[in-house]
Design a protein around this motif. Structure first.
Motif, PDB file in Angstrom:
ATOM      1  N   HIS A 241       1.776   4.434  -2.855  1.00  0.00           N
ATOM      2  CA  HIS A 241       1.936   5.884  -2.641  1.00  0.00           C
ATOM      3  C   HIS A 241       3.279   6.361  -3.224  1.00  0.00           C
ATOM      4  O   HIS A 241       3.358   7.386  -3.882  1.00  0.00           O
TER       5      HIS A 241
ATOM      6  N   HIS B  88      -5.571   8.662  -1.493  1.00  0.00           N
ATOM      7  CA  HIS B  88      -6.153   7.406  -1.980  1.00  0.00           C
ATOM      8  C   HIS B  88      -7.140   7.669  -3.107  1.00  0.00           C
ATOM      9  O   HIS B  88      -8.145   6.981  -3.243  1.00  0.00           O
TER      10      HIS B  88
ATOM     11  N   HIS C 123       0.847  -1.205   0.000  1.00  0.00           N
ATOM     12  CA  HIS C 123       0.000   0.000   0.000  1.00  0.00           C
ATOM     13  C   HIS C 123       0.885   1.260   0.000  1.00  0.00           C
ATOM     14  O   HIS C 123       0.688   2.171  -0.804  1.00  0.00           O
ATOM     15  N   GLU C 124       1.870   1.293   0.895  1.00  0.00           N
ATOM     16  CA  GLU C 124       2.753   2.466   0.971  1.00  0.00           C
ATOM     17  C   GLU C 124       3.619   2.573  -0.291  1.00  0.00           C
ATOM     18  O   GLU C 124       3.943   3.670  -0.743  1.00  0.00           O
TER      19      GLU C 124
ATOM     20  N   ASP D 168      -4.662   2.423   4.952  1.00  0.00           N
ATOM     21  CA  ASP D 168      -3.564   2.179   5.865  1.00  0.00           C
ATOM     22  C   ASP D 168      -3.899   2.724   7.250  1.00  0.00           C
ATOM     23  O   ASP D 168      -3.048   2.896   8.097  1.00  0.00           O
TER      24      ASP D 168
HETATM   25 ZN   LIG Z   1      -2.420   5.221   2.166  1.00  0.00          ZN
END
Ligand SMILES: [Zn+2]
Length: 144
Positions: free
Chosen positions: A69, A85, A65-66, A108
């Motif tokens: 980003h 997001h 997830h990170e 997150d």
């Molecule tokens: Zn996030």
């Protein structure tokens, strides 16, 4: 399992190869404590909550997830700090799902929704919150 920086670096390398075509440069890592987040991203740095009881699978989910980003910030180059997001984030996630069949966790944060669900009695505002949280997040993600 206790998360450490070497574990994160190793996992980053693996995930970079498997899901990001090795496009990401190694980033910096920090461990921190939070009651509301599992992890966070700031430019060039991934933060992981060291207080959580991680399994390999949950840690991998938050790390990827990170990394999404990081990908949006570093490779696409248009990071939306207000709505991280949003559309671009979702697009990278759905590409990963399409290409590799891996479902990137969309959040997150430690779900306020699930904390509320576990409470025995809810105030009117908390009931409203449960009703609204889902649709609002969904709408925002398509607008931005
Ligand atoms: Zn996030």
């Amino acid at each position: 399992m206790q998360v450490t920086i070497p574990i994160l670096k190793e996992m980053f390398k693996e995930c970079n190869k498997t899901y990001f075509e090795n496009k990401l440069k190694m980033c910096n890592f920090s461990l921190y404590s939070s009651t509301t987040e599992k992890g966070r991203f700031t430019t060039g740095r991934i933060w992981i909550n060291k207080r959580l009881n991680w399994t390999e699978e949950t840690l991998k989910g938050v790390l990827i997830h990170e990394m999404v980003h990081y990908y949006v910030d570093n490779i696409i180059g248009e990071y939306n700090f207000l709505f991280p997001h949003g559309y671009k984030f979702i697009k990278v996630c759905s590409n990963i799902k399409k290409k590799y069949g891996y479902e990137v966790p969309m959040s997150d944060t430690i779900y306020r929704y699930s904390i509320l669900k576990q409470k025995e009695s809810l105030t009117i505002t908390e009931r409203l919150e449960i009703l609204c949280l889902g649709p609002i997040n969904y709408l925002l993600s398509w607008i931005f």
